[in-house]
Design a protein around this motif. Structure first.
Motif, mmCIF file in Angstrom:
data_model
loop_
_atom_site.group_PDB
_atom_site.id
_atom_site.type_symbol
_atom_site.label_atom_id
_atom_site.label_comp_id
_atom_site.label_asym_id
_atom_site.label_seq_id
_atom_site.Cartn_x
_atom_site.Cartn_y
_atom_site.Cartn_z
ATOM 1 N N UNK A 76 38.816 -0.811 -74.925
ATOM 2 C CA UNK A 76 38.622 0.602 -74.606
ATOM 3 C C UNK A 76 38.534 0.802 -73.094
ATOM 4 N N UNK A 77 37.932 -0.144 -72.429
ATOM 5 C CA UNK A 77 37.853 -0.143 -70.962
ATOM 6 C C UNK A 77 39.272 -0.151 -70.377
ATOM 7 N N UNK A 78 40.125 -1.040 -70.905
ATOM 8 C CA UNK A 78 41.493 -1.121 -70.418
ATOM 9 C C UNK A 78 42.310 0.115 -70.740
ATOM 10 N N UNK A 79 42.077 0.717 -71.893
ATOM 11 C CA UNK A 79 42.808 1.932 -72.260
ATOM 12 C C UNK A 79 42.486 3.055 -71.284
ATOM 13 N N UNK A 80 41.223 3.173 -70.904
ATOM 14 C CA UNK A 80 40.850 4.166 -69.901
ATOM 15 C C UNK A 80 41.559 3.918 -68.582
ATOM 16 N N UNK B 199 46.745 -6.157 -77.088
ATOM 17 C CA UNK B 199 47.192 -6.814 -75.858
ATOM 18 C C UNK B 199 48.593 -7.407 -76.018
ATOM 19 N N UNK B 200 48.890 -7.970 -77.197
ATOM 20 C CA UNK B 200 50.227 -8.517 -77.436
ATOM 21 C C UNK B 200 51.274 -7.413 -77.444
ATOM 22 N N UNK B 201 50.918 -6.254 -77.968
ATOM 23 C CA UNK B 201 51.853 -5.117 -77.949
ATOM 24 C C UNK B 201 52.109 -4.657 -76.524
ATOM 25 N N UNK B 202 51.068 -4.615 -75.705
ATOM 26 C CA UNK B 202 51.226 -4.180 -74.330
ATOM 27 C C UNK B 202 52.043 -5.167 -73.507
ATOM 28 N N UNK C 2 46.813 -4.548 -66.185
ATOM 29 C CA UNK C 2 47.866 -5.174 -66.979
ATOM 30 C C UNK C 2 47.282 -5.644 -68.307
ATOM 31 N N UNK C 3 48.129 -6.062 -69.247
ATOM 32 C CA UNK C 3 47.637 -6.437 -70.580
ATOM 33 C C UNK C 3 46.598 -7.548 -70.581
ATOM 34 N N UNK C 4 46.613 -8.403 -69.560
ATOM 35 C CA UNK C 4 45.625 -9.479 -69.518
ATOM 36 C C UNK C 4 44.205 -8.934 -69.452
ATOM 37 N N UNK C 5 44.054 -7.716 -68.928
ATOM 38 C CA UNK C 5 42.731 -7.104 -68.840
ATOM 39 C C UNK C 5 42.176 -6.750 -70.218
ATOM 40 N N UNK D 49 38.286 -11.005 -72.354
ATOM 41 C CA UNK D 49 37.562 -10.040 -71.527
ATOM 42 C C UNK D 49 36.377 -9.447 -72.291
ATOM 43 N N UNK D 50 36.560 -9.162 -73.574
ATOM 44 C CA UNK D 50 35.463 -8.633 -74.390
ATOM 45 C C UNK D 50 34.388 -9.682 -74.624
ATOM 46 N N UNK D 51 34.809 -10.955 -74.693
ATOM 47 C CA UNK D 51 33.826 -12.037 -74.821
ATOM 48 C C UNK D 51 32.978 -12.120 -73.555
#
Length: 422
Positions: free
Chosen positions: A89-93, A197-200, A308-311, A316-318
């Protein structure tokens, strides 16, 4: 003497503190004071040249991570839902605000270039030129549908909050109504994050694949403002967001809603037996915290400059859960402390600030060993300090029990002398 005044006379300091107006609570005042001092101190030091612009950005990004950790503590520390997908959700923002930043800046560049041509450019030519500029890196020029509102700042700000909230609402409704809980829910959130993340990472996702969105530090319309000033503005905005979120979180957990959340964490079956709609409470806190993470991401990535998708990868959530655990889950200030300490330590160890240690036969380079150190810290805190760094604050602020005098026993059989000595 009335019963209410009598109760307040004998109430413990912690109980009395919880019943004071929110802004007058000592813990809230201390937190806001420290946050204000850090922000003001960083501002004065930056203007005096004592700290660099990059360090100001590091502080601003750290405050955004503290905001995400605060949301994680609400959903995990207070409700017992170990979500391993909240950083998504952080990355989506970040992606939402990044789309506007890239679009508006690219549009201005393209318009300036086409204006030098012999004929005025048509809207179709303008769109094609913008598409080529943004998506040429992935071999495309067509503008995906998800960029339809990219030129509107209010729309993208709304997306930064509403899209994470909507995804969390749908996911939570499906999961909680099926009574998925515990480790199964953690795995499910992690799987969903991995799928996103794989989709992105795919070039046809419409978000430039592995390249992500870059150049986000250049805010359209503020090209003449130096980065040193912009970094301070974002620092202030991040501090304001964290302060307001902390106030809202304290208000939330101090009331009946917070009591139900803690009850769900400690004994969900009992809370359900008492007649509470457990799924509704879980869904509400899951959705709200997702929206808070979206706000944090929208403030973070213009300071980072790239998303980027790596974020959004599950690791990252872990990390987010590790920060909360190190700081002390179930303590709002603990989550903030954990995120701040780990974030700043990470910047110091991986940014070359920590000197290498030469052992003769081997040289310890902290850029290689930082994750090992972080993992070891997590294990040690879990085994020997389950309250985390926030537990140190608890020791410092621990109140002694109120000393009561007078007629202490409720009846003749009460152990008045023993109670008075307690």
């Amino acid at each position: 003497m009335s019963m209410a005044s009598s109760w307040h006379k004998y109430a413990s300091p912690a109980e009395a503190s919880r019943r004071r107006p929110l802004i007058l609570r000592l813990d809230v005042l201390i937190f806001l004071a420290i946050l204000a001092l850090v922000t003001l101190g960083a501002t004065l030091m930056a203007q005096s040249g004592l700290i660099s612009t990059s360090f100001v950005k590091t502080l601003g990004k750290t405050l955004c991570l503290c905001l995400a950790a605060l949301a994680m503590d609400l959903v995990w520390g207070y409700t017992g839902i170990l979500s391993l997908g909240h950083f998504a959700f952080f990355g989506i923002g970040g992606y939402a605000i990044g789309m506007w930043l890239m679009w508006d800046r690219t549009e201005a560049i393209v318009q300036a270039t086409l204006a030098r041509g012999p004929l005025p450019a048509t809207d179709l030519q303008l769109q094609e030129a913008i598409g080529s500029q943004i998506f040429g890196v992935v071999g495309a020029s067509d503008i995906p549908w998800i960029w339809t509102l990219a030129g509107s700042l209010p729309a993208q700000l709304a997306c930064a909050v509403l899209v994470p909230g909507l995804i969390a609402l749908v996911f939570g409704w499906l999961a909680f109504r099926s009574r998925v809980a515990g480790v199964y829910l953690s795995i499910l959130t992690q799987a969903g994050t991995l799928a996103l993340s794989l989709w992105l990472f795919q070039n046809d996702s419409g978000l430039r694949g592995n390249n992500g969105l870059s150049g986000l530090q250049n805010v359209p319309g503020l090209e003449s403002v130096p980065q040193s000033t912009l970094s301070l503005w974002f620092l202030w905005a991040s501090a304001l967001a964290l302060g307001l979120a902390y106030l809202a979180a304290v208000w939330l957990v101090a009331g009946r809603f917070g009591s139900v959340l803690r009850g769900i964490r400690d004994d969900e079956a009992r809370v359900r037996f008492l007649g509470y709609e457990v799924e509704h409470y879980k869904l509400a806190i899951f959705t709200v915290t997702a929206m808070v993470c979206g706000i944090a991401g929208a403030l973070y990535y213009p300071q980072a400059g790239i998303v980027n998708p790596a974020e959004i990868a599950p690791i990252a959530s872990i990390y987010l859960a590790v920060w909360v655990a190190i700081g002390g889950r179930g303590r709002l200030y603990g989550a903030v402390i954990g995120a701040a300490v780990v974030s700043l330590a990470s910047s110091w160890f991986t940014g070359g600030g920590a000197p290498n240690v030469n052992l003769g036969i081997y040289t310890i380079r902290w850029t290689d060993w930082w994750l090992v150190l972080l993992g070891l810290s997590f294990v040690l805190v879990t085994l020997y300090a389950p309250k985390g760094l926030g537990g140190l604050v608890d020791l410092w602020t621990e109140h002694r029990a109120c000393r009561r005098v007078g007629d202490l026993g409720p009846d003749l059989g009460a152990l008045r002398a023993e109670e008075e000595q307690a």
